[in-house]
Design a protein around this motif. Structure first.
Motif, short mmCIF file in Angstrom:
data_model
loop_
_atom_site.label_atom_id
_atom_site.label_comp_id
_atom_site.label_asym_id
_atom_site.label_seq_id
_atom_site.Cartn_x
_atom_site.Cartn_y
_atom_site.Cartn_z
N ARG A 117 0.83 -1.22 0.00
CA ARG A 117 0.00 0.00 0.00
C ARG A 117 0.86 1.26 0.00
NH1 ARG A 117 -2.88 -2.50 -0.38
NH2 ARG A 117 -4.61 -2.99 0.98
N LEU A 141 -13.22 -8.20 -3.11
CA LEU A 141 -12.69 -6.95 -2.57
C LEU A 141 -12.46 -5.92 -3.68
CD1 LEU A 141 -10.16 -8.03 0.22
CD2 LEU A 141 -12.61 -7.57 0.38
N HIS A 142 -12.56 -6.37 -4.92
CA HIS A 142 -12.33 -5.46 -6.06
C HIS A 142 -13.67 -5.33 -6.82
CE1 HIS A 142 -10.22 -3.23 -9.03
NE2 HIS A 142 -9.61 -4.19 -9.70
N LEU A 172 -20.71 -6.53 10.03
CA LEU A 172 -19.35 -6.33 10.58
C LEU A 172 -19.04 -7.34 11.68
CD1 LEU A 172 -19.31 -2.40 10.74
CD2 LEU A 172 -18.00 -3.87 9.18
N VAL A 227 -17.03 -7.69 5.36
CA VAL A 227 -16.88 -6.27 5.05
C VAL A 227 -18.22 -5.73 4.54
CG1 VAL A 227 -14.42 -6.42 4.50
CG2 VAL A 227 -16.10 -6.72 2.66
N ILE A 228 -18.39 -4.42 4.64
CA ILE A 228 -19.57 -3.78 4.03
C ILE A 228 -19.20 -3.48 2.58
CG2 ILE A 228 -21.07 -1.75 4.06
CD1 ILE A 228 -20.69 -1.76 7.12
N GLY A 261 -18.85 -2.10 -1.10
CA GLY A 261 -19.11 -0.77 -1.67
C GLY A 261 -18.58 0.35 -0.81
N TYR A 262 -17.98 0.01 0.32
CA TYR A 262 -17.43 1.05 1.21
C TYR A 262 -15.95 0.78 1.46
CZ TYR A 262 -21.80 3.38 1.85
OH TYR A 262 -22.92 4.12 1.60
N GLY A 263 -15.20 1.88 1.60
CA GLY A 263 -13.77 1.76 1.84
C GLY A 263 -12.98 1.82 0.55
N ALA A 284 -8.54 1.55 -0.88
CA ALA A 284 -7.12 1.47 -0.53
C ALA A 284 -6.42 2.82 -0.67
CB ALA A 284 -6.44 0.43 -1.40
N LYS A 324 -12.08 0.39 12.04
CA LYS A 324 -11.03 -0.33 11.30
C LYS A 324 -10.73 0.32 9.95
CE LYS A 324 -10.58 -5.18 12.48
NZ LYS A 324 -10.85 -6.52 11.91
N ALA A 325 -11.77 0.51 9.16
CA ALA A 325 -11.57 1.00 7.78
C ALA A 325 -10.96 2.39 7.81
CB ALA A 325 -12.90 1.02 7.04
N LYS A 326 -9.90 2.57 7.00
CA LYS A 326 -9.27 3.90 6.95
C LYS A 326 -10.16 4.88 6.20
CE LYS A 326 -4.53 2.21 7.29
NZ LYS A 326 -4.75 0.80 6.93
N ASN A 358 -17.41 3.70 -2.37
CA ASN A 358 -16.62 3.65 -3.60
C ASN A 358 -17.56 3.45 -4.80
OD1 ASN A 358 -16.93 0.70 -4.05
ND2 ASN A 358 -15.69 0.53 -2.19
N ASP A 371 -18.61 1.06 -6.42
CA ASP A 371 -19.51 -0.10 -6.48
C ASP A 371 -20.78 0.07 -5.65
OD1 ASP A 371 -17.73 -1.56 -8.12
OD2 ASP A 371 -16.50 -1.99 -6.39
N PHE A 428 -18.36 -3.82 -15.48
CA PHE A 428 -17.15 -3.19 -14.96
C PHE A 428 -15.96 -3.59 -15.84
CE2 PHE A 428 -15.20 -2.12 -10.48
CZ PHE A 428 -14.15 -1.44 -11.07
N1 CMX Z 1 -16.19 -3.00 5.79
C1 CMX Z 1 -15.59 -3.56 6.85
N2 CMX Z 1 -14.29 -3.51 7.10
C2 CMX Z 1 -13.55 -2.78 6.25
C3 CMX Z 1 -14.09 -2.14 5.15
C4 CMX Z 1 -15.47 -2.27 4.90
N3 CMX Z 1 -16.07 -1.73 3.85
N4 CMX Z 1 -13.10 -1.50 4.48
C5 CMX Z 1 -11.97 -1.76 5.16
N5 CMX Z 1 -12.24 -2.54 6.22
C6 CMX Z 1 -11.30 -3.14 7.16
C7 CMX Z 1 -10.31 -4.00 6.39
O1 CMX Z 1 -10.85 -5.29 6.11
C8 CMX Z 1 -9.12 -4.03 7.33
O2 CMX Z 1 -9.42 -4.96 8.35
P1 CMX Z 1 -8.24 -5.88 9.00
O3 CMX Z 1 -7.35 -4.90 9.67
O4 CMX Z 1 -8.97 -6.78 9.91
O5 CMX Z 1 -7.56 -6.57 7.87
C9 CMX Z 1 -9.16 -2.64 7.94
O6 CMX Z 1 -10.50 -2.14 7.74
C10 CMX Z 1 -8.19 -1.67 7.29
O7 CMX Z 1 -8.43 -1.68 5.89
P2 CMX Z 1 -8.16 -0.38 5.00
O8 CMX Z 1 -6.70 -0.07 5.10
O9 CMX Z 1 -9.11 0.70 5.33
O10 CMX Z 1 -8.57 -0.89 3.55
P3 CMX Z 1 -7.67 -1.75 2.53
O11 CMX Z 1 -6.83 -0.83 1.73
O12 CMX Z 1 -6.97 -2.87 3.23
O13 CMX Z 1 -8.81 -2.42 1.60
C11 CMX Z 1 -10.82 -2.40 0.35
C12 CMX Z 1 -9.52 -1.63 0.67
C13 CMX Z 1 -11.54 -1.68 -0.77
C14 CMX Z 1 -10.44 -3.80 -0.11
C15 CMX Z 1 -11.70 -2.45 1.64
O14 CMX Z 1 -12.10 -1.15 1.98
C16 CMX Z 1 -12.93 -3.33 1.47
O15 CMX Z 1 -12.82 -4.53 1.69
N6 CMX Z 1 -14.11 -2.74 1.08
C17 CMX Z 1 -15.30 -3.52 0.82
C18 CMX Z 1 -15.22 -4.20 -0.52
C19 CMX Z 1 -15.34 -3.18 -1.66
O16 CMX Z 1 -16.23 -2.35 -1.69
N7 CMX Z 1 -14.42 -3.30 -2.63
C20 CMX Z 1 -14.48 -2.48 -3.85
C21 CMX Z 1 -13.40 -1.41 -3.95
C22 CMX Z 1 -13.51 -0.66 -5.25
C23 CMX Z 1 -13.17 -1.57 -6.40
O17 CMX Z 1 -12.00 -1.97 -6.51
O18 CMX Z 1 -14.07 -1.93 -7.17
#
Ligand code: CMX
Length: 440
Positions: A44, A269-270, A306, A311-312, A314-316, A318, A363-365, A370, A372, A394
């Motif tokens: 990252r 996750l993507h 959660l 994961v939720i 569509g949210y969060g 990288a 947890k989620a940063k 996003n 999706d 997509f």
């Molecule tokens: N729901 C619950 N937990 C979440 C979360 C969410 N939407 N987003 C992040 N977190 C968690 C991570 O799983 C991670 O947990 P661990 O420490 O237990 O491993 C923690 O928060 C830190 O993660 P992060 O640094 O905020 O996020 P990453 O860069 O690791 O991951 C992503 C990014 C998108 C994979 C993640 O936010 C996620 O899983 N989101 C949900 C799936 C999603 O919507 N994916 C689509 C992204 C867009 C795309 O590519 O199409």
């Protein structure tokens, strides 16, 4: 008037000395350092990829060739009578960095039509697959099956100068891009619509023809144009773009590379998150017997997800640290075209509640939605309720970005990718947990 290929070649010739100079004169300049958490945590933030096709700022979101999403939509030539631009014009922009004129755009439209015919054996292959095969598997297999068409692979086997690699790569990428909408629509009609494919209409542009082959009336043509452009590129580090680039770096051709990238997009996750969002929403609605939920009920459902370790969807993100402008762009489309649609209202309610829940969860940063989170609503509204197909949409869009990228990879002679791995013991040593083993 110069063709897209001629314009691209001019751009390539202008760009090459910049890359050569950077490597030769400034190759030792540092871009950053790699920490243990980056090595373990998916690299990252490690700056080790180069692309000029798009750039993702964490706070602002994506820019395609320097333009925001609204600027891109405003600048490109529009299909007469429609609100969104030609996808073909966007392809021109991604490849050259120049906004094409209407004439230049129409030249690409015609060029794509000449390349669009899908080989019969691809259709035959799709038909042999069990109908419950995931559509992303079908899509990826169809792309891979066409590898025998690769001009790059043929020319490479004959022997070719490195300076010329971009030319057959460009041809492969255009051939692929022109065929993908028909392959996607064929999968859809075969798998979900009682095996009733609709023949392509050569009078239409890519978006119009896709809507026609899907069998969905206007304004779905504009939805397709918007959707393909929005999903095209998100700089180079995301799984689909990086995988395509990585595979292409071994001089694998565009068919091998894109098929691999599409497999990455199929991860939950993507790209598959767009399917997951609708699955989650539908399950939730079913549990409530279809009634409109209260914010409290929604909050509980999000916490249940959660707390069960999921994961939720569509949210969060990288990289992003705010609401994805691709989400906003689709929300604006909904506000204009389907403001009272119950599913849109529910998604808006999720937008109101989920960030707070994710922040409290801690947890989620990035607690914001996003791309999706919103995309399935629009598809559902226009009758495309088979949500395991959404990632294919997509994929057609993502191909625009990754294929433009690998054309430039070849033009600039980017090296085969080969980062270095270390062992856990080496990390422990670097961290000072253990002492370096004495060498004998
Ligand atoms: N729901 C619950 N937990 C979440 C979360 C969410 N939407 N987003 C992040 N977190 C968690 C991570 O799983 C991670 O947990 P661990 O420490 O237990 O491993 C923690 O928060 C830190 O993660 P992060 O640094 O905020 O996020 P990453 O860069 O690791 O991951 C992503 C990014 C998108 C994979 C993640 O936010 C996620 O899983 N989101 C949900 C799936 C999603 O919507 N994916 C689509 C992204 C867009 C795309 O590519 O199409």
């Amino acid at each position: 008037m110069a063709t897209l290929k001629e314009t691209l070649f001019k751009k390539i010739q202008e760009h090459r000395p910049r890359t050569t100079r950077l490597v030769k004169e400034f190759g030792d300049v540092k871009l950053g350092e790699v920490t243990i958490s980056q090595a373990i945590g998916g690299a990252r933030g490690v700056k080790c990829l180069v692309t000029d096709i798009s750039y993702l700022d964490p706070m602002e979101g994506i820019r395609f060739r320097g333009m925001t999403i609204p600027e891109t939509f405003a600048a490109l030539p529009k299909v007469p009578g429609c609100e969104y631009p030609y996808v073909e014009g966007f392809w021109y922009l991604l490849l050259t960095g120049e906004v094409p004129t209407m004439e230049q755009t129409l030249q690409v439209v015609e060029d794509f039509k000449a390349r669009a015919e899908v080989p019969r054996y691809v259709i035959d292959l799709l038909r042999t697959m069990p109908r419950d095969t995931h559509p992303m598997t079908m899509f990826s297999s169809a792309i891979l099956a066409m590898q025998r068409e690769s001009i790059f692979a043929k020319k490479y086997a004959e022997g070719m100068s490195k300076m010329d690699y971009w030319d057959p790569m460009y041809e492969d990428c255009c051939n692929l891009m022109a065929k993908l909408p028909e392959i996607a629509a064929y999968i859809y009609r075969m798998k979900y619509k009682g095996d009733t494919p609709i023949a392509s209409n050569k009078d239409l542009d890519m978006g119009g023809n896709f809507a026609h082959m899907m069998g969905i009336a206007k304004p779905y043509d504009d939805v397709a144009r918007m959707y393909f452009i929005l999903h095209s590129d998100h700089e180079s580090g995301n799984v689909s773009a990086h995988t395509t680039h990585l595979v292409a770096s071994a001089l694998s051709d565009a068919y091998y590379s894109l098929s691999a990238g599409i497999n990455g997009l199929a991860g939950p996750l993507h790209g598959l998150a767009n399917q997951e969002v609708l699955g989650w929403t539908q399950d939730f609605m079913n549990k409530l017997g279809g009634k409109v939920p209260t914010e409290e009920e929604l909050k509980k459902a999000l916490w249940d997800t959660l707390n069960s370790g999921q994961v939720i969807p569509g949210y969060g993100h990288a990289v992003l640290r705010k609401t994805d402008p691709r989400y906003t762009s689709q929300m604006e489309f909904c506000q204009k075209n389907l403001p009272d649609y119950p599913l849109f209202k529910l998604v808006n309610m999720i937008y109101k509640v989920a960030p707070g829940v994710l922040m409290e969860h801690g947890k989620a940063k990035n607690p914001w939605p996003n791309v999706d989170a919103q995309s399935g609503v629009i598809q559902w509204y226009y009758g495309l309720t088979e949500y395991d197909f959404y990632t294919v949409l997509f994929g057609v869009g993502r191909a625009l970005g990754v294929l433009a990228n690998i054309t430039w990879d070849r033009a600039l002679g980017y090296a085969i990718e080969r980062p270095k791995s270390v062992t856990t013991a080496m990390l422990e040593e670097a961290a000072g947990i253990t002492k370096k083993a004495a060498s004998n």
